[in-house]
Design a protein around this motif. Sequence first.
Motif, PDB file in Angstrom:
ATOM      1  N   LEU A 102      47.602  45.083  40.589  1.00  9.14           N
ATOM      2  CA  LEU A 102      46.705  46.089  40.030  1.00  9.14           C
ATOM      3  C   LEU A 102      45.735  45.461  39.042  1.00  9.14           C
ATOM      4  O   LEU A 102      46.042  44.473  38.382  1.00  9.14           O
ATOM      5  CB  LEU A 102      47.504  47.185  39.314  1.00  9.14           C
ATOM      6  N   THR A 103      44.570  46.089  38.935  1.00  7.71           N
ATOM      7  CA  THR A 103      43.603  45.793  37.877  1.00  7.71           C
ATOM      8  C   THR A 103      43.282  47.107  37.192  1.00  7.71           C
ATOM      9  O   THR A 103      42.711  48.018  37.819  1.00  7.71           O
ATOM     10  CB  THR A 103      42.317  45.162  38.442  1.00  7.71           C
ATOM     11  N   ASP A 104      43.671  47.220  35.936  1.00  2.08           N
ATOM     12  CA  ASP A 104      43.478  48.461  35.180  1.00  2.08           C
ATOM     13  C   ASP A 104      44.098  49.653  35.894  1.00  2.08           C
ATOM     14  O   ASP A 104      43.609  50.783  35.795  1.00  2.08           O
ATOM     15  CB  ASP A 104      41.983  48.722  34.925  1.00  2.08           C
ATOM     16  N   GLY A 105      45.160  49.414  36.651  1.00  7.62           N
ATOM     17  CA  GLY A 105      45.856  50.488  37.340  1.00  7.62           C
ATOM     18  C   GLY A 105      45.386  50.740  38.762  1.00  7.62           C
ATOM     19  O   GLY A 105      45.999  51.528  39.491  1.00  7.62           O
ATOM     20  N   PHE A 106      44.304  50.068  39.189  1.00  9.19           N
ATOM     21  CA  PHE A 106      43.775  50.240  40.534  1.00  9.19           C
ATOM     22  C   PHE A 106      44.260  49.101  41.433  1.00  9.19           C
ATOM     23  O   PHE A 106      44.433  47.965  40.989  1.00  9.19           O
ATOM     24  CB  PHE A 106      42.248  50.284  40.512  1.00  9.19           C
ATOM     25  N   VAL A 107      44.473  49.401  42.730  1.00 12.79           N
ATOM     26  CA  VAL A 107      45.098  48.456  43.651  1.00 12.79           C
ATOM     27  C   VAL A 107      44.102  47.379  44.065  1.00 12.79           C
ATOM     28  O   VAL A 107      43.006  47.686  44.562  1.00 12.79           O
ATOM     29  CB  VAL A 107      45.625  49.206  44.892  1.00 12.79           C
ATOM     30  N   ASN A 108      44.490  46.140  43.904  1.00 15.26           N
ATOM     31  CA  ASN A 108      43.623  45.012  44.265  1.00 15.26           C
ATOM     32  C   ASN A 108      43.572  44.825  45.774  1.00 15.26           C
ATOM     33  O   ASN A 108      44.624  44.712  46.430  1.00 15.26           O
ATOM     34  CB  ASN A 108      44.135  43.714  43.628  1.00 15.26           C
ATOM     35  N   VAL A 109      42.365  44.787  46.325  1.00 17.68           N
ATOM     36  CA  VAL A 109      42.193  44.528  47.753  1.00 17.68           C
ATOM     37  C   VAL A 109      41.159  43.425  47.935  1.00 17.68           C
ATOM     38  O   VAL A 109      40.279  43.224  47.096  1.00 17.68           O
ATOM     39  CB  VAL A 109      41.745  45.785  48.522  1.00 17.68           C
ATOM     40  N   GLY A 110      41.282  42.722  49.062  1.00 16.64           N
ATOM     41  CA  GLY A 110      40.331  41.687  49.407  1.00 16.64           C
ATOM     42  C   GLY A 110      39.248  42.199  50.323  1.00 16.64           C
ATOM     43  O   GLY A 110      39.092  43.408  50.533  1.00 16.64           O
ATOM     44  N   ALA A 111      38.523  41.274  50.933  1.00 14.60           N
ATOM     45  CA  ALA A 111      37.359  41.644  51.742  1.00 14.60           C
ATOM     46  C   ALA A 111      37.725  42.468  52.966  1.00 14.60           C
ATOM     47  O   ALA A 111      36.925  43.279  53.445  1.00 14.60           O
ATOM     48  CB  ALA A 111      36.601  40.386  52.155  1.00 14.60           C
ATOM     49  N   THR A 112      38.937  42.292  53.511  1.00 23.44           N
ATOM     50  CA  THR A 112      39.347  43.051  54.696  1.00 23.44           C
ATOM     51  C   THR A 112      39.951  44.405  54.335  1.00 23.44           C
ATOM     52  O   THR A 112      40.371  45.137  55.220  1.00 23.44           O
ATOM     53  CB  THR A 112      40.379  42.258  55.510  1.00 23.44           C
ATOM     54  N   LEU A 113      40.022  44.710  53.039  1.00 25.88           N
ATOM     55  CA  LEU A 113      40.596  45.944  52.494  1.00 25.88           C
ATOM     56  C   LEU A 113      42.116  45.941  52.507  1.00 25.88           C
ATOM     57  O   LEU A 113      42.745  46.943  52.160  1.00 25.88           O
ATOM     58  CB  LEU A 113      40.057  47.182  53.217  1.00 25.88           C
ATOM     59  N   LEU A 114      42.728  44.818  52.899  1.00 29.68           N
ATOM     60  CA  LEU A 114      44.175  44.674  52.764  1.00 29.68           C
ATOM     61  C   LEU A 114      44.521  44.475  51.289  1.00 29.68           C
ATOM     62  O   LEU A 114      43.811  43.777  50.552  1.00 29.68           O
ATOM     63  CB  LEU A 114      44.680  43.475  53.565  1.00 29.68           C
ATOM     64  N   VAL A 115      45.629  45.082  50.865  1.00 34.13           N
ATOM     65  CA  VAL A 115      46.124  44.858  49.514  1.00 34.13           C
ATOM     66  C   VAL A 115      46.520  43.393  49.386  1.00 34.13           C
ATOM     67  O   VAL A 115      47.153  42.818  50.288  1.00 34.13           O
ATOM     68  CB  VAL A 115      47.333  45.775  49.226  1.00 34.13           C
ATOM     69  N   GLU A 116      46.141  42.783  48.293  1.00 34.33           N
ATOM     70  CA  GLU A 116      46.431  41.362  48.093  1.00 34.33           C
ATOM     71  C   GLU A 116      47.929  41.083  48.205  1.00 34.33           C
ATOM     72  O   GLU A 116      48.752  41.755  47.584  1.00 34.33           O
ATOM     73  CB  GLU A 116      45.921  40.916  46.721  1.00 34.33           C
ATOM     74  N   GLY A 117      48.260  40.110  49.057  1.00 36.22           N
ATOM     75  CA  GLY A 117      49.657  39.734  49.240  1.00 36.22           C
ATOM     76  C   GLY A 117      50.379  40.547  50.291  1.00 36.22           C
ATOM     77  O   GLY A 117      51.591  40.354  50.482  1.00 36.22           O
TER      78      GLY A 117
END
Length: 724
Positions: free
Chosen positions: A263-278
Amino acid sequence: MQPQIPLTRDLVLIGGGHSHALVLRKWAMRPLPGVRLTVINPGPTAPYSGMLPGHIAGHYRQDELEIDLVRLARFAGARLIDGRAVALDPQAKTVTVEGHGVIEYDVASLDIGITTELPQMRGFTDHAIGAKPLDVYAARWRDFLAEAEAKGEAGPVTVIGGGVAGVELAMAMAFALRKAIGKAKVTLIEARDNLTGTGADTRDRLMRALEANDVTLWTGADIAEFTAEGPRLRTGQVIPSALTIGAAGALPQPWLQDTGLPLTDGFVNVGATLLVEGHDDLFAVGDCAHMTHAPRPKAGVYAVRAAPVLHDNLRAVLTGHSLRPYHPQKDYLKLISLGEKSALAEKYGRPWSGPWLWRWKDRIDRKFMSMFHDLPAMDAPAAPTIAALGVAEELGDGQPVCAGCGSKVGPGALSDVLASLPQVDRVDVLTGAGDDAATLDIGGVKQVLTTDHLRAFTEDPALMARITAIHALGDVWSMGAAPQAVLTNVILPRMNDTLQRRTLAEIMRAAGEVFRDAGAEIVGGHSTLGGELTIGFTVTGLAEAPIQQSGGQPGDVLILTRPLGSGTILAAEMQGKANGRDVMRMLQVMAQPQAKAAEILRGAHAMTDVTGFGLAGHLMAICKASGTGAEIALDSLLFYNGALDLAEAGVRSTLYDANFAHAPLVNATGPRGILLHDPQTAGGLLAAVAADQADGLMAKLHEMGIPAARIGHLTDGAPVISCI
């Protein structure tokens, strides 16, 4: 014959946001064989935030800014679970839905939006509401405005947050109040020293627009707490407020903190493909996501533009193909409502304003919503050009066979077959075919025995199991018996072992809760694979003196414990004609047990549950068994929301004609008369009670919150049902 494609993967869309709504629409055009698609959302609709200020100002009806997820899910062949996601375990690949339980997935996507509620601030929960969820705020505003119109005056309104959303809503409410009562007192509070979210030139124009709308702006105002009188600032000053709306920024859904997701500030981190990181099986889009490769402000335009990429990448993960990246635009056109039908636009810091911009915004918003309001008609399977005699007549207009009790064999055919059964003289069988349940004498104890099953009318197996269990229990409750033991029969559509286990677990968990609460225990059953989901239960119950259909007496008052019209609404939902809110409200009623009603009505002379043969058919069964007639007051009947309009429009269950022929009525006119023949699923209890007890029984039913109605009475003479 084409082989049935087995279901092998569960795709779960968590939230009904803009991205997921667009994915559903696109999925409907090209579904992926083998995938069971599920949507989880707290409510049957998803509001379009771009039109919310216009709705608050009175420019749009509520239905104009709502995406009907019930219709959209039917269109996409998806199951819709009405509930709020409250937890997610990415390792176990489960999502927990409030009031529903755990849903497992193979691939999932988060589109749960944000909240503007401020529960961490003292007093907010008790004395204010957030602008999001939109439906809660919109409903509260409609009530506030209606009360103001009735009284001719309104208390002060306060909006917390000087961003674009807060500015729009403050002006929208001020405009609506001036239009309704000629005046408004609206205050906008911002903690910073100025409005936020726009460039300097746009900010200056917005401040002039606020002044023109009689909105008082407080900047640099730090709120200490919310009170019944209004927000209290750190200075000790209270801003008087009868309605306080929180629109201070975009806050993440708090339960995401417990998921273990990055998370960043409570929001879910996603990459360029919109997959959640990891994670290679979990996506996140919309306002709940933080795009680490290209951070952007929270705005619906990014969710809309991300939808095609999300759709393609979901299919890619499910089929083992490569994913493509999402490259969001650097800036976007902001169209800001100014209360009346006027708007201000900004892009790259440059503003424009005027009524023509409202017309432009209106066209853009309506075009977006038309994609969901005007769903393309899907072609029905073509009828064979050559077929046996009678096939064309049976197919009729091509309407698919209804599910639920609307799929029953007609009452005429059933009664004829039952009448032809050989009668066996057994002292332990007190009553057999013909009543709601058979009555047996087991060692001096009277036991009732019944069985029922339903073709699925919802893709949610847990909800289907719950309603089917209550439907089957209706025969036991209507005989005044206490439920005892249950056998289960389940037909699943073809699916792999994993999905079989998941589906059976949902069915048995939901059914088990219903039967356990009713005092019964599931003791066994049978399962098989087939063409479609079908759930059935055989139930036994114990009763000292079972209530039978034959005990009715002339003068008895008729009491019905539930509204009518479920068959028509279910038929309309299958055809894409029903309102999603009406469908969900009805399903919620159908999923409520009737044990309390049965207990109150246990002294009835005669009782039955109204199911497949409609009110007319089941009342006729009481009349024939009791040797009476009946009179129904059409105006006293209760109907599910939307049922009368649909009946007026010509919507009928496929069992309607057979029911109509089996139990003709006198003076049954209009849509109310039509719905007397409507097949009901998990319908109400119909009781014939002594006239001097009716008022007391009705009072007890209403005290328990049961929507019962006194609908007529039994009469002397032939078994004829007349309507007045």
